[in-house]
Design a protein around this motif. Sequence first.
Motif, mmCIF file in Angstrom:
data_model
loop_
_atom_site.group_PDB
_atom_site.id
_atom_site.type_symbol
_atom_site.label_atom_id
_atom_site.label_comp_id
_atom_site.label_asym_id
_atom_site.label_seq_id
_atom_site.Cartn_x
_atom_site.Cartn_y
_atom_site.Cartn_z
ATOM 1 N N UNK A 76 -21.190 -31.106 -20.366
ATOM 2 C CA UNK A 76 -20.701 -29.992 -20.679
ATOM 3 C C UNK A 76 -21.394 -28.986 -21.447
ATOM 4 N N UNK A 77 -21.085 -27.644 -21.288
ATOM 5 C CA UNK A 77 -21.776 -26.653 -22.091
ATOM 6 C C UNK A 77 -20.412 -25.881 -22.909
ATOM 7 N N UNK A 78 -20.918 -25.451 -23.910
ATOM 8 C CA UNK A 78 -19.858 -24.728 -24.735
ATOM 9 C C UNK A 78 -20.594 -23.280 -25.089
ATOM 10 N N UNK A 79 -19.419 -22.620 -25.299
ATOM 11 C CA UNK A 79 -19.900 -21.095 -25.778
ATOM 12 C C UNK A 79 -18.843 -20.735 -27.006
ATOM 13 N N UNK A 80 -19.255 -20.873 -28.183
ATOM 14 C CA UNK A 80 -18.567 -20.316 -29.302
ATOM 15 C C UNK A 80 -18.762 -18.762 -29.540
ATOM 16 N N UNK A 81 -17.580 -18.096 -29.347
ATOM 17 C CA UNK A 81 -17.619 -16.554 -29.679
ATOM 18 C C UNK A 81 -16.918 -16.364 -30.673
ATOM 19 N N UNK A 82 -17.906 -15.668 -31.979
ATOM 20 C CA UNK A 82 -17.186 -15.136 -32.913
ATOM 21 C C UNK A 82 -17.346 -13.771 -33.128
ATOM 22 N N UNK A 83 -16.611 -13.073 -33.983
ATOM 23 C CA UNK A 83 -16.558 -11.617 -34.222
ATOM 24 C C UNK A 83 -16.545 -11.013 -32.795
ATOM 25 N N UNK A 84 -15.511 -11.216 -32.036
ATOM 26 C CA UNK A 84 -15.517 -10.533 -30.833
ATOM 27 C C UNK A 84 -15.136 -9.230 -30.948
ATOM 28 N N UNK A 85 -15.624 -8.361 -29.930
ATOM 29 C CA UNK A 85 -15.414 -7.050 -29.823
ATOM 30 C C UNK A 85 -14.867 -6.571 -28.582
ATOM 31 N N UNK A 86 -14.417 -5.642 -28.389
ATOM 32 C CA UNK A 86 -13.549 -5.105 -27.067
ATOM 33 C C UNK A 86 -14.700 -4.938 -25.903
ATOM 34 N N UNK A 87 -15.752 -4.696 -26.399
ATOM 35 C CA UNK A 87 -16.805 -4.631 -25.236
ATOM 36 C C UNK A 87 -17.309 -6.047 -24.680
ATOM 37 N N UNK A 88 -16.769 -7.205 -25.426
ATOM 38 C CA UNK A 88 -16.990 -8.432 -24.869
ATOM 39 C C UNK A 88 -16.084 -8.639 -23.811
ATOM 40 N N UNK A 89 -15.026 -7.968 -23.574
ATOM 41 C CA UNK A 89 -14.074 -8.507 -22.382
ATOM 42 C C UNK A 89 -14.620 -8.244 -21.110
ATOM 43 N N UNK A 90 -14.383 -9.418 -20.610
ATOM 44 C CA UNK A 90 -15.095 -9.752 -19.113
ATOM 45 C C UNK A 90 -14.688 -11.177 -18.734
ATOM 46 N N UNK A 91 -15.018 -11.059 -17.219
ATOM 47 C CA UNK A 91 -15.181 -12.507 -16.508
ATOM 48 C C UNK A 91 -16.344 -13.294 -17.051
ATOM 49 N N UNK A 92 -15.915 -14.514 -17.451
ATOM 50 C CA UNK A 92 -17.243 -15.311 -17.874
ATOM 51 C C UNK A 92 -17.447 -16.532 -17.055
ATOM 52 N N UNK A 93 -18.434 -16.666 -16.497
ATOM 53 C CA UNK A 93 -18.853 -17.536 -15.638
ATOM 54 C C UNK A 93 -19.896 -18.625 -16.234
ATOM 55 N N UNK A 94 -19.885 -19.971 -15.952
ATOM 56 C CA UNK A 94 -20.635 -20.823 -16.200
ATOM 57 C C UNK A 94 -21.607 -21.031 -15.047
ATOM 58 N N UNK A 95 -22.957 -21.467 -15.433
ATOM 59 C CA UNK A 95 -23.880 -21.657 -14.434
ATOM 60 C C UNK A 95 -24.736 -22.816 -14.767
ATOM 61 N N UNK A 96 -25.109 -23.627 -13.887
ATOM 62 C CA UNK A 96 -25.725 -24.716 -13.916
ATOM 63 C C UNK A 96 -27.268 -24.857 -12.968
ATOM 64 N N UNK A 97 -28.224 -25.139 -13.470
ATOM 65 C CA UNK A 97 -29.579 -25.632 -12.755
ATOM 66 C C UNK A 97 -29.297 -27.208 -12.845
ATOM 67 N N UNK A 98 -29.133 -27.835 -11.547
ATOM 68 C CA UNK A 98 -28.963 -29.062 -11.600
ATOM 69 C C UNK A 98 -29.599 -29.998 -10.308
ATOM 70 N N UNK A 99 -29.830 -31.381 -10.531
ATOM 71 C CA UNK A 99 -30.116 -32.142 -9.090
ATOM 72 C C UNK A 99 -29.024 -32.950 -8.914
ATOM 73 N N UNK A 100 -28.569 -32.701 -7.501
ATOM 74 C CA UNK A 100 -27.496 -33.592 -7.056
ATOM 75 C C UNK A 100 -27.921 -34.843 -6.454
ATOM 76 N N UNK A 101 -27.494 -36.011 -6.885
ATOM 77 C CA UNK A 101 -27.944 -37.383 -6.501
ATOM 78 C C UNK A 101 -27.185 -37.459 -4.856
ATOM 79 N N UNK A 102 -28.143 -37.832 -3.987
ATOM 80 C CA UNK A 102 -27.887 -37.879 -2.642
ATOM 81 C C UNK A 102 -28.657 -39.070 -2.088
ATOM 82 N N UNK A 103 -28.147 -40.001 -1.166
ATOM 83 C CA UNK A 103 -28.835 -40.955 -0.696
ATOM 84 C C UNK A 103 -29.995 -40.687 0.084
#
Length: 122
Positions: A76-103
């Motif tokens: 899990x990743x977190x983003x703590x956002x303090x002192x938010x401004x009107x210009x921070x308004x947006x859709x926020x998207x999580x991204x991960x580079x990972x290795x999927x386990x596969x047979x």
Amino acid sequence: VQLVESGGGLVQAGGSLRLSCAASGSIFSINAMGWYRQAPGKQRELVAAITSGGSTNYADSVKGRFTISRDNAKDTVYLLMNRLKPEDKAGHFCNAGLTKAAIGANRDLEVWGQGTLVTVSS
């Protein structure tokens, strides 16, 4: 493999929000994780990123206000956002580079979450 975000919402300027993003599925390992945002009519931009070792990187516009962290045991990743401004308004998207386990052979993937909306009122 999927990423599920939570924690978005409406907050007044100067307030705080904490976003969470949990990865699930057949994961062998997760490398970098990050948060991006996209406002209407604008390109998606990096907000903050963190490596598996804990090194962080922030957009200049959020330095000193936002903090990214991760719990490797919970994927899990977190983003703590303090002192938010009107210009921070947006859709926020999580991204991960990972290795999927596969047979037979693991597979490297880049995965995106569906996004969570952050709205900041002035």
